[in-house]
Design an enzyme around this catalytic site. Structure first.
Site, PDB file in Angstrom:
ATOM      1  N   ASN A   1      18.066 -27.946  25.782  1.00  0.00           N
ATOM      2  CA  ASN A   1      17.246 -27.581  26.949  1.00  0.00           C
ATOM      3  C   ASN A   1      16.768 -28.854  27.647  1.00  0.00           C
ATOM      4  O   ASN A   1      16.861 -28.986  28.865  1.00  0.00           O
ATOM      5  CB  ASN A   1      16.011 -26.775  26.532  1.00  0.00           C
ATOM      6  CG  ASN A   1      16.368 -25.512  25.773  1.00  0.00           C
ATOM      7  OD1 ASN A   1      17.515 -25.089  25.804  1.00  0.00           O
ATOM      8  ND2 ASN A   1      15.408 -24.928  25.087  1.00  0.00           N
ATOM      9  N   ASP A   2      16.247 -29.782  26.846  1.00  0.00           N
ATOM     10  CA  ASP A   2      15.793 -31.037  27.441  1.00  0.00           C
ATOM     11  C   ASP A   2      16.952 -31.979  27.710  1.00  0.00           C
ATOM     12  O   ASP A   2      16.993 -32.631  28.754  1.00  0.00           O
ATOM     13  CB  ASP A   2      14.781 -31.722  26.516  1.00  0.00           C
ATOM     14  CG  ASP A   2      13.384 -31.163  26.723  1.00  0.00           C
ATOM     15  OD1 ASP A   2      12.987 -31.015  27.894  1.00  0.00           O
ATOM     16  OD2 ASP A   2      12.702 -30.856  25.737  1.00  0.00           O
TER      17      ASP A   2
ATOM     18  N   GLU B   1      17.380 -35.473  22.459  1.00  0.00           N
ATOM     19  CA  GLU B   1      17.026 -34.814  23.718  1.00  0.00           C
ATOM     20  C   GLU B   1      17.023 -35.758  24.912  1.00  0.00           C
ATOM     21  O   GLU B   1      16.884 -35.312  26.043  1.00  0.00           O
ATOM     22  CB  GLU B   1      15.617 -34.207  23.615  1.00  0.00           C
ATOM     23  CG  GLU B   1      15.444 -33.254  22.468  1.00  0.00           C
ATOM     24  CD  GLU B   1      14.092 -32.566  22.467  1.00  0.00           C
ATOM     25  OE1 GLU B   1      14.002 -31.455  23.009  1.00  0.00           O
ATOM     26  OE2 GLU B   1      13.134 -33.148  21.927  1.00  0.00           O
TER      27      GLU B   1
ATOM     28  N   HIS C   1       4.431 -13.471  28.619  1.00  0.00           N
ATOM     29  CA  HIS C   1       4.158 -12.531  27.528  1.00  0.00           C
ATOM     30  C   HIS C   1       4.881 -11.208  27.731  1.00  0.00           C
ATOM     31  O   HIS C   1       5.234 -10.544  26.769  1.00  0.00           O
ATOM     32  CB  HIS C   1       2.664 -12.327  27.363  1.00  0.00           C
ATOM     33  CG  HIS C   1       2.006 -13.534  26.794  1.00  0.00           C
ATOM     34  ND1 HIS C   1       2.451 -14.129  25.639  1.00  0.00           N
ATOM     35  CD2 HIS C   1       0.997 -14.294  27.235  1.00  0.00           C
ATOM     36  CE1 HIS C   1       1.726 -15.185  25.383  1.00  0.00           C
ATOM     37  NE2 HIS C   1       0.835 -15.320  26.339  1.00  0.00           N
TER      38      HIS C   1
ATOM     39  N   ARG D   1       8.725 -24.139  16.326  1.00  0.00           N
ATOM     40  CA  ARG D   1       7.936 -24.861  17.345  1.00  0.00           C
ATOM     41  C   ARG D   1       6.468 -24.747  16.948  1.00  0.00           C
ATOM     42  O   ARG D   1       5.906 -23.661  16.995  1.00  0.00           O
ATOM     43  CB  ARG D   1       8.138 -24.227  18.717  1.00  0.00           C
ATOM     44  CG  ARG D   1       9.520 -24.434  19.324  1.00  0.00           C
ATOM     45  CD  ARG D   1       9.559 -23.782  20.705  1.00  0.00           C
ATOM     46  NE  ARG D   1      10.718 -24.164  21.474  1.00  0.00           N
ATOM     47  CZ  ARG D   1      11.838 -23.429  21.557  1.00  0.00           C
ATOM     48  NH1 ARG D   1      11.938 -22.292  20.903  1.00  0.00           N
ATOM     49  NH2 ARG D   1      12.852 -23.843  22.306  1.00  0.00           N
TER      50      ARG D   1
ATOM     51  N   ARG E   1       9.221 -28.534  13.444  1.00  0.00           N
ATOM     52  CA  ARG E   1       9.207 -29.616  14.436  1.00  0.00           C
ATOM     53  C   ARG E   1       7.765 -30.080  14.594  1.00  0.00           C
ATOM     54  O   ARG E   1       6.859 -29.260  14.771  1.00  0.00           O
ATOM     55  CB  ARG E   1       9.748 -29.124  15.776  1.00  0.00           C
ATOM     56  CG  ARG E   1       9.669 -30.217  16.829  1.00  0.00           C
ATOM     57  CD  ARG E   1      10.330 -29.835  18.108  1.00  0.00           C
ATOM     58  NE  ARG E   1       9.546 -28.891  18.874  1.00  0.00           N
ATOM     59  CZ  ARG E   1       9.968 -28.334  19.998  1.00  0.00           C
ATOM     60  NH1 ARG E   1      11.161 -28.612  20.448  1.00  0.00           N
ATOM     61  NH2 ARG E   1       9.209 -27.499  20.658  1.00  0.00           N
TER      62      ARG E   1
ATOM     63  N   ARG F   1      12.945 -30.101  35.744  1.00  0.00           N
ATOM     64  CA  ARG F   1      13.119 -28.685  35.364  1.00  0.00           C
ATOM     65  C   ARG F   1      12.434 -27.705  36.294  1.00  0.00           C
ATOM     66  O   ARG F   1      12.829 -26.562  36.396  1.00  0.00           O
ATOM     67  CB  ARG F   1      12.505 -28.423  33.980  1.00  0.00           C
ATOM     68  CG  ARG F   1      13.147 -29.087  32.850  1.00  0.00           C
ATOM     69  CD  ARG F   1      12.267 -28.966  31.629  1.00  0.00           C
ATOM     70  NE  ARG F   1      12.620 -27.808  30.841  1.00  0.00           N
ATOM     71  CZ  ARG F   1      12.724 -27.819  29.513  1.00  0.00           C
ATOM     72  NH1 ARG F   1      12.495 -28.913  28.853  1.00  0.00           N
ATOM     73  NH2 ARG F   1      13.035 -26.746  28.861  1.00  0.00           N
TER      74      ARG F   1
ATOM     75  N   CYS G   1      19.724 -26.489  18.718  1.00  0.00           N
ATOM     76  CA  CYS G   1      18.652 -25.487  18.729  1.00  0.00           C
ATOM     77  C   CYS G   1      18.205 -25.144  20.154  1.00  0.00           C
ATOM     78  O   CYS G   1      17.253 -24.395  20.335  1.00  0.00           O
ATOM     79  CB  CYS G   1      17.474 -25.932  17.881  1.00  0.00           C
ATOM     80  SG  CYS G   1      16.709 -27.446  18.468  1.00  0.00           S
TER      81      CYS G   1
END
Ligand code: PEP
Ligand code: MG
Length: 589
Positions: A455-456, A432, A190, A297, A333, A466, A503
């Site tokens: 990313n994936d 992905e 955060h 997301r 998504r 990861r 993305c």
């Protein structure tokens, strides 16, 4: 040379120079065994302290400016932690059974809960350990009678802490923060999210900062490269003062031009869109010059509360976003959670390898009641503007066909119930996992668009866990297997006449972006903060040169050579632009 240079992760770009002020100076936790007759008093002290912190947080929440409204929810989640039965029950049990004083019992409970969260596979949930720690620190301060130090510093300074919660950050008087540096934290913490929305340069995960830095030390925070210079020399000060000015001028120019189209020097137009996670980001999406939302997301509203959101809650959220962003296209998504990413006991599984487990679309096809509720809300929201659906972690044709059948059934139900909805919403898939790369030709015939989740994809292609730091050196976006996969996905999509977007984070990396352009990608989707910079980069590139570069990179089977090719080629065309962007490609600069 600076006395010490420390390294971390840059989560909010910029450069700051100034004096350090420590937030939450580490206090000693009382470690005392208690007598049996003290257990009631210590339990009472704990509950009173937790209730007092809850009240303080309620006050902090009321102070959050409207422009940052989404952070109210974060503070509300901290208020919930104060009442969390797990936290309070565990700590009370330690007081009663282990005969620990309230502070010690709380410390041990917080440590144990944080360890559980830190072991989670999902980075978003892993970062939630910080929320528990932040609340724990506040309760500790109440128990020890130490109210947080007065933060009303006359002069702006660089705030250093083990970690900061949004309530802490807001306590700090935003206009007096030059930069934030924390020892803990990751890109989705955060602190990171808040720093980005407040445009405060921030570097997190800085090992050694608590040991090597002291109050009033003079430091440079280079939040473009993720470095902190303690006691810099004159030369470094002069260099970074210039760099700071250059960055501010560059960012101002780029933001001023955010509405301009992303068209290369030789006239090739690319769509640049934004990734978003909460309705609170609508204004940021509009302001950043994004031509749409390439990735919404949706999991955040599922992960926040204790109960699953119902159809009406989801419909209200989706419809508002679709309406606010119309006529721009917004790609929803479907739920990307699973196994340990699901907070709800009824669906949580103990899986030996959650990354290869019941995630994303697999989870939704298993828990169809949850999936159908979300699809109903999305189809209903579709009538308010321009929306599309996107399915995460598709690994083969069967999954897409199954989802298509479910969408048809859901649409028929809505018709039967007389509820307005969009029955023909475009359905795209995320590429992905490696099997989807190999099946891309067939998959392209089954859906309306592709979006590459780099990313994936990079992790699954290279078989890198990861969260395993021992293999993080293998994360190479220009690995030949990645580059060839990208090319195959884009070509298969185009052969079937469908569009393809990227993305994942690669879309905002200057070197990878050039390769993607060279391969003919149609859409780049990045965080709202990155969108103006991505558009600016596109405007400085020549599409034909990018095609040649992509071709050369595709011809090599040596990742080091690929990295060298892109850095050499682009250092000519992009010049100093490169120094204002963060990159995942190793450079010599
Ligand atoms: C991706 O994997 O690239 C992606 C965009 O999805 P997420 O980061 O949410 O997993
Ligand atoms: Mg993904």
């Amino acid at each position: 040379m600076a006395r010490t240079i420390l390294f971390g992760i840059s989560v909010s770009p910029g450069v700051s120079i100034g004096k350090i002020s420590f937030t939450h100076p580490a206090g000693n936790v009382e470690e005392r065994r208690i007598a049996s007759e003290e257990t009631d008093t210590e339990t009472e002290r704990l509950t009173t302290a937790a209730a007092a912190v809850r009240k303080d947080l309620a006050h902090a929440r009321d102070e959050v400016p409207d422009a940052l409204a989404e952070h109210r929810e974060v503070i509300s989640s901290h208020m919930l932690i104060c009442q969390d039965p797990k936290l309070l029950k565990d700590a009370t049990r330690r007081i009663r059974e282990e005969r620990l004083c309230a502070s010690w019992a709380l410390e041990k409970t917080v440590d144990a809960l944080c360890a559980t969260f830190r072991n989670m596979e999902d980075p978003y949930l892993r970062d939630r350990a910080q929320d528990i720690r932040a609340v724990g620190l506040r309760i500790q301060a109440k128990l020890s009678g130490n109210t947080p130090p007065a933060r009303d510093h006359a002069a702006p300074c660089i705030h250093v802490a083990e970690d900061l919660s949004p309530a802490d950050t807001l306590d700090l008087k935003v206009d007096r923060i030059l930069a934030l540096v924390t020892a803990e934290g990751g890109p989705t913490s955060h602190t990171a999210i808040l720093a980005r929305s407040l445009r405060i340069p921030a570097v997190v995960g800085v090992t050694g900062i608590l040991e090597d830095a002291h109050d009033d030390d003079f430091v440079i925070v280079d939040a473009l490269r993720g470095c902190v210079y303690i006691d810099p020399d004159e030369k470094e000060l002069a260099t970074f003062a210039r760099r700071q000015e250059d960055y501010i001028a560059w960012e101002w120019k780029v933001r001023r031009n955010a509405a301009l189209p992303a068209e290369t020097l030789d006239g090739v137009r690319v769509d640049v869109q934004a990734n978003m996670e909460t309705p609170g980001e609508v204004d940021a999406v509009k302001a950043c010059g994004a031509e749409g939302v390439g990735l919404y997301r949706t999991e955040i509203s599922y992960l926040r509360g204790h109960a699953l959101p119902d159809e009406e809650q989801l419909y209200a959220e989706y419809a508002a976003v679709v309406r606010d962003l119309a006529p721009r296209r917004i790609v929803f998504r479907t739920l990307d959670v699973g196994a340990d990413k699901m907070l709800h006991a009824q669906t949580a599984l103990k899986e030996p390898n959650p990354a290869l487990g019941l995630r994303a679309i697999r989870f939704c096809l298993r828990h169809q009641n949850i999936f159908r509720t979300q699809l109903r809300a999305m189809l209903r929201a579709g009538v308010h503007g321009n929306a599309a659906l996107m399915l995460p972690m598709i690994s083969g044709l069967g999954e897409v066909q199954a989802v298509r059948r479910i969408i048809n059934e859901v649409s028929q139900e809505l018709t039967a119930e007389g509820l307005p909805h969009e029955p023909d919403m475009p359905v795209g898939i995320m590429i992905e996992v490696p099997s989807a790369v190999f099946m891309a030709d067939a998959l392209a015939r089954e859906c309306d668009f592709f979006s590459i989740g780099t990313n994936d994809l990079v992790h699954y292609l290279l078989a890198i866990d990861r969260i395993n730091k021992h293999v993080s050196y293998l994360h190479e976006p220009l690995h030949p297997a990645v580059v060839r996969s990208l090319k195959r996905i884009i070509d298969c999509a185009h052969r079937e006449g469908i569009g393809v977007s990227v993305c994942g984070e690669l879309a905002a990396d200057p070197y990878c972006l050039a390769i993607l352009l060279g391969m003919g990608v149609d859409v780049l989707s990045a965080t709202p903060r990155s969108v103006p910079g991505v558009k600016h980069l596109v405007r400085n590139l020549n599409a034909e040169a990018c095609t040649e570069l992509a071709h050369s990179v595709l011809m090599t089977s040596d990742v080091a050579a690929a990295n060298r090719m892109v850095t050499e080629a682009l250092s000519h065309s992009l010049h100093e632009e490169l120094s204002f962007h963060t990159t995942m490609i190793p450079t010599n600069g």
